[in-house]
Enzyme design. Structure first.
Site, PDB file in Angstrom:
ATOM      1  N   GLU A  77       1.240  -2.291  15.634  1.00 33.38           N
ATOM      2  CA  GLU A  77       2.202  -1.295  16.125  1.00 33.38           C
ATOM      3  C   GLU A  77       3.641  -1.735  15.881  1.00 33.38           C
ATOM      4  O   GLU A  77       4.007  -2.897  16.120  1.00 33.38           O
ATOM      5  CB  GLU A  77       2.001  -1.069  17.647  1.00 33.38           C
ATOM      6  CG  GLU A  77       3.056  -0.104  18.209  1.00 33.38           C
ATOM      7  CD  GLU A  77       2.764   0.411  19.617  1.00 33.38           C
ATOM      8  OE1 GLU A  77       1.719   0.060  20.183  1.00 33.38           O
ATOM      9  OE2 GLU A  77       3.616   1.167  20.133  1.00 33.38           O
ATOM     10  N   ASP A  96      -3.491   2.814  27.578  1.00 33.80           N
ATOM     11  CA  ASP A  96      -2.748   2.683  28.838  1.00 33.80           C
ATOM     12  C   ASP A  96      -1.411   3.431  28.757  1.00 33.80           C
ATOM     13  O   ASP A  96      -0.673   3.523  29.742  1.00 33.80           O
ATOM     14  CB  ASP A  96      -2.568   1.214  29.243  1.00 33.80           C
ATOM     15  CG  ASP A  96      -1.769   0.415  28.229  1.00 33.80           C
ATOM     16  OD1 ASP A  96      -1.457   0.939  27.134  1.00 33.80           O
ATOM     17  OD2 ASP A  96      -1.459  -0.762  28.533  1.00 33.80           O
TER      18      ASP A  96
HETATM   19  O1  KIV Z   1      -1.802   2.824  24.904  1.00 35.13           O
HETATM   20  C1  KIV Z   1      -1.869   3.368  23.789  1.00 35.13           C
HETATM   21  O2  KIV Z   1      -1.913   4.594  23.648  1.00 35.13           O
HETATM   22  C2  KIV Z   1      -1.893   2.480  22.621  1.00 35.13           C
HETATM   23  C3  KIV Z   1      -1.734   3.116  21.272  1.00 35.13           C
HETATM   24  C4  KIV Z   1      -0.389   3.685  21.117  1.00 35.13           C
HETATM   25  C5  KIV Z   1      -2.095   2.189  20.191  1.00 35.13           C
HETATM   26  O3  KIV Z   1      -2.040   1.320  22.758  1.00 35.13           O
END
Ligand code: KIV
Length: 296
Positions: free
Chosen positions: A211, A73
């Site tokens: 993260e 997202d």
């Molecule tokens: O939305 C995204 O790209 C993510 C990644 C950074 C893990 O959740």
């Protein structure tokens, strides 16, 4: 671009009508159980490679190098210029995920559940996740949150929807967290992140994104759960890594500390556009090779 076999999850590009240049050899797509099985007795001999992808062409280019393609997202900020991931919609996720499935042959495609589509109840989450998988052909969903989402993760996985968890810095919670700073600086917060990952694993998540946490926490999570961890701003000791593709390509000047820029695509685009503009203004483009002349 025409889809063949649109009722199956194997989507094939028709190259005769497309600019695309897909992998010519038939390739078998990796599966969620194969990703889960990379970690054996706490050890992942072959680290898992994941990158984000939002478009078919981007997926084609990344696919041979990746085990997982994440339709994150993060597309809200990267593609749509939104201030955060909070306004991202189901339509955006379903459409971009379908494009990425069409452009890939090998990697497992995982699609993010957008904010507001899954938190209210397991039933709401199931309806949203099923819609994303049906409309895109993706193999799994990712959702943010730990213990609070465990019941939902169990509900989905027991009903045929593989789930990737996401703990630590969870960007959809930016309004609660107050920003994107690294998480786990207090003992209580560190313990909560480890507990969240364990709850997701017990609920059936096949992998967990960790993260923006202090490195010892990422190591502890990786040691504590039997399914793979995918780190971003976490630790090289995670079972795999993910980055936002545009970040690592060097599309943006300002990126989080955890991003390594492997390219300078912004400079390439700027220089290329400048050359084009120069040639248009000089009337040297189009040249003879780009023009059609009447046949004699
Ligand atoms: O939305 C995204 O790209 C993510 C990644 C950074 C893990 O959740």
């Amino acid at each position: 671009m025409r889809l063949r076999g649109s009722m199956s999850t194997t989507y094939t590009l028709d190259t005769s009508t497309s600019r695309a240049n897909p992998t010519p050899a038939p390739m078998r797509r990796l599966t969620v159980p194969k990703i889960r099985a990379r970690k054996v007795d706490g050890v992942t001999a072959e680290p898992i490679v994941m990158l984000t992808a939002y478009t078919a062409r981007q997926a084609q280019l990344l696919d041979p190098h990746c085990d997982l393609l994440l339709v994150g997202d993060s597309l809200g900020q990267v593609i749509y210029g939104l201030p955060s991931t909070v306004p991202v919609t189901m339509e955006m996720m379903a459409n971009h995920a379908a494009a990425v499935v069409r452009g890939s042959y090998h990697a497992v495609v995982v699609v993010d559940m957008p904010f507001g589509a899954y938190e209210a109840s397991p039933g709401t989450a199931f309806a949203a996740a099923a819609r994303l998988l049906k409309e895109s052909g993706a193999a799994a969903v990712k959702l943010e949150g730990g213990e609070a989402m465990a019941e939902t993760v169990a509900f989905l996985t027991q009903r045929g929807i593989p789930v990737m968890g996401h703990v630590g810095l969870t960007p959809q919670a930016v309004n609660v967290l107050g920003g994107y700073a690294a998480r786990g600086r207090s003992d209580a917060e560190a313990a909560k992140i480890v507990g969240d990952a364990k709850a997701l694993e017990e609920a059936g998540a096949f992998a967990v994104v960790v993260e923006g946490v202090l490195e010892p926490i990422a190591i502890e999570v990786t040691k504590s759960i039997s399914c793979p961890t995918i780190g971003i701003g976490a630790s090289a000791q995670c079972d795999g890594q993910v980055l936002v593709t545009e970040d690592m390509l060097g599309m943006f000047e300002r990126v989080p500390r955890f991003v390594k820029k492997y390219g300078d695509i912004a400079a390439t685009i700027g220089e290329t556009a400048a050359q084009y503009a120069k040639e248009v203004r000089a009337r040297s483009f189009p040249g003879p090779e780009q023009l059609y002349q009447p046949k004699d």
